[in-house]
Design an enzyme around this catalytic site. Structure first.
Site, short mmCIF file in Angstrom:
data_model
loop_
_atom_site.label_atom_id
_atom_site.label_comp_id
_atom_site.label_asym_id
_atom_site.label_seq_id
_atom_site.Cartn_x
_atom_site.Cartn_y
_atom_site.Cartn_z
N ASN A 65 0.88 -1.17 0.00
CA ASN A 65 0.00 0.00 0.00
C ASN A 65 0.91 1.22 0.00
O ASN A 65 1.42 1.61 1.05
CB ASN A 65 -0.92 -0.01 1.22
CG ASN A 65 -1.87 1.16 1.25
OD1 ASN A 65 -1.88 2.01 0.36
ND2 ASN A 65 -2.69 1.24 2.29
N ARG B 171 -2.76 -2.31 -3.25
CA ARG B 171 -3.96 -1.52 -3.05
C ARG B 171 -3.86 -0.32 -3.99
O ARG B 171 -2.91 0.45 -3.94
CB ARG B 171 -4.05 -1.02 -1.61
CG ARG B 171 -5.30 -0.19 -1.36
CD ARG B 171 -5.30 0.40 0.03
NE ARG B 171 -6.52 1.16 0.30
CZ ARG B 171 -6.73 1.88 1.38
NH1 ARG B 171 -5.80 1.96 2.31
NH2 ARG B 171 -7.87 2.54 1.54
N HIS C 108 -12.80 2.99 0.11
CA HIS C 108 -12.70 2.03 1.22
C HIS C 108 -13.37 0.70 0.86
O HIS C 108 -13.79 -0.06 1.75
CB HIS C 108 -13.32 2.58 2.50
CG HIS C 108 -12.56 3.72 3.10
ND1 HIS C 108 -13.17 4.85 3.63
CD2 HIS C 108 -11.24 3.93 3.25
CE1 HIS C 108 -12.26 5.68 4.09
NE2 HIS C 108 -11.07 5.15 3.86
N GLY D 145 -11.74 6.35 10.53
CA GLY D 145 -10.32 6.49 10.84
C GLY D 145 -9.90 7.90 10.49
O GLY D 145 -10.71 8.82 10.49
N ARG E 178 -9.56 16.21 6.14
CA ARG E 178 -10.42 16.46 4.97
C ARG E 178 -11.76 17.00 5.43
O ARG E 178 -12.28 16.61 6.47
CB ARG E 178 -10.62 15.18 4.17
CG ARG E 178 -9.34 14.56 3.65
CD ARG E 178 -9.63 13.27 2.90
NE ARG E 178 -8.49 12.36 2.96
CZ ARG E 178 -8.60 11.04 2.85
NH1 ARG E 178 -9.78 10.47 2.68
NH2 ARG E 178 -7.52 10.28 2.94
N GLU F 203 -13.07 0.97 15.67
CA GLU F 203 -12.73 -0.20 16.48
C GLU F 203 -12.29 0.18 17.89
O GLU F 203 -12.53 -0.57 18.85
CB GLU F 203 -11.63 -1.01 15.80
CG GLU F 203 -12.07 -1.64 14.49
CD GLU F 203 -10.90 -2.24 13.72
OE1 GLU F 203 -9.91 -2.66 14.35
OE2 GLU F 203 -10.97 -2.28 12.47
N GLU G 145 -8.00 -5.13 5.13
CA GLU G 145 -7.89 -4.90 3.70
C GLU G 145 -6.76 -5.70 3.08
O GLU G 145 -6.87 -6.19 1.94
CB GLU G 145 -7.69 -3.41 3.44
CG GLU G 145 -8.87 -2.55 3.87
CD GLU G 145 -8.50 -1.14 4.26
OE1 GLU G 145 -9.02 -0.21 3.62
OE2 GLU G 145 -7.69 -0.98 5.19
#
Length: 406
Positions: free
Chosen positions: A16, A103, A191, A220, A251, A341, A388
């Site tokens: 990634n 990814r 996602h 997250g 963001r 989580e 992922e």
């Protein structure tokens, strides 16, 4: 491509790649399709400032924590060959590297399922870079570096947009002139690998819930939500870019487009300035003026930090309600990713806004981070760890053993 005899004696690498870091996981390939197990994982972070390599075994033991500053030229691609050599040097001798899975943030309109990297696929990825200019170039660069340094190593691209290809036009279309929609300006969603993992988990462990209407909150530093019906993506909060939806670490989330026009006219802001503002200076950081880290904000007495947290929780709750409308009701809510989580307080605040939907948390279960955190009589609320990298590894094995790109 791989043959079935390779399945007991090989490993796979999942990458990634970002603008200043590369996350990686090495997997042992099991005795058949769908069987992969992590060997070790880590990241090369701080590239361009003070590069540092850290890695842990699958059991959590530290196997690397070292400065790569002397090797750091400020470029992720320049460090990738050395990182690949380090990874291969730490693979068991009897588990040679058989392939790599990447990814890739955006697959555009044409790449809507994992794909073996061919010249044609690589050309398509380069063509759609304008759709994700902050992320796609890093993903493509990693593929090209491996292609050059290990031309015989098969590679697979797994797209964060692919899972949402099932969304109906009523959920993926913007109310803009049709010729722009036909040119690719529509809601893609992101996602997807995380949501695909959750859908798979529900199907294997909670089949009754999996067949129902579920909202998954991937919360997250980057956050989005997805409405699933029978395990299929129907609607999601992110759209054309990773800016849409709920506020995130840096963001803005959904924003009145009139604000952009105003900033351009009033402050003479150009595209680059707007990009920095909306991607890197907004969200929790922008509202609080302190941090993009939810843990820091929750512990602060600063009223601006409290506002940032309250805004995030309300916007997430509103998105849950909105997605419930898209999927025709709600049979369960799932929290996942870093905040989802681990943020017991954030889960509680979000669900307080959703009491009218029949959602109530059990304080003890929530504090203990149980799998089921809802109270008796509530709609089920679950906390499920996403993975992922596991999904990428599975797709890579499936494609390379099949020998074809679907």
């Amino acid at each position: 491509m791989l043959d079935t005899t390779s399945l007991n004696r090989g490993s796979l690498l999942v990458l990634n790649s970002g603008s200043s870091s590369v996350k990686f996981t090495a997997f042992r390939v099991g005795a058949g399709a769908g069987q992969v197990a992590p060997l070790f994982s880590g990241q090369l972070a701080g590239i361009g400032t003070d590069a540092r390599l850290s890695a842990r075994s699958a059991d959590g033991d530290v196997i690397a924590d070292e400065s790569w500053a002397k090797r750091d030229s400020g470029s992720v691609p320049a460090l990738l060959p050395g990182l690949l050599a380090w990874i291969e040097g730490h693979l068991p001798a009897d588990l040679p590297l058989l392939g790599a899975g990447h990814r890739v943030v955006h697959g555009g309109r044409n790449l809507h399922r994992p794909a073996v990297i061919t010249d044609e696929v690589l050309e398509e990825l380069e063509r759609i870079i304008p759709l994700a200019p902050l992320h796609e170039p890093q993903n493509v660069a990693a593929i090209e570096v491996l292609k050059e340094s290990r031309p015989d190593l098969p590679q697979v691209a797994c797209f964060d947009t692919a899972f949402h290809h099932t969304q109906p036009p009523v959920c993926s279309t913007y109310a803009i002139p049709r010729h722009l929609s036909e040119a690719g300006v529509h809601r893609y969603g992101f996602h997807g690998l995380s949501y695909e993992y959750i859908a798979r988990y529900l199907g294997e462990n909670l089949p009754d819930l999996a067949q129902g209407r579920v909202v998954v909150a991937h919360l997250g530093n980057g956050s989005s939500l997805c409405g699933l019906k029978n395990g299929v993506s129907i609607d999601t909060s992110m759209g054309f870019s990773v800016l849409e939806g709920v506020p995130m670490g840096t963001r803005c989330g959904s924003l009145d487009p009139g604000v952009i026009i105003y900033l351009m006219r009033k402050y003479d802001m150009d595209a680059d300035e707007l990009e920095r503002l909306l991607y890197h200076q907004s969200g929790l950081l922008g509202v609080s003026g302190v941090s993009n880290d939810m843990r820091v904000l929750e512990e602060s007495d600063d009223p601006h930090c409290k506002l940032a947290v309250d805004l995030f929780c309300l916007r997430v709750a509103k998105e849950v309600a909105s997605l419930a409308c898209s999927i025709g009701g709600l049979d369960g809510l799932v929290f996942t990713a870093g905040i989802g989580e681990n943020g017991k307080g954030i889960r509680a605040r979000i669900c307080e806004h959703l009491d009218w939907l029949g959602i109530r948390l059990d304080p003890e279960r929530n504090a203990a981070r149980a799998d089921l955190v809802s109270a008796e009589g509530s709609l089920p609320v679950r906390v499920i760890s996403t993975n992922e990298e596991f999904m990428i590894a599975l797709h890579t094995v499936d494609l390379l053993t099949a020998g074809v790109a679907d």
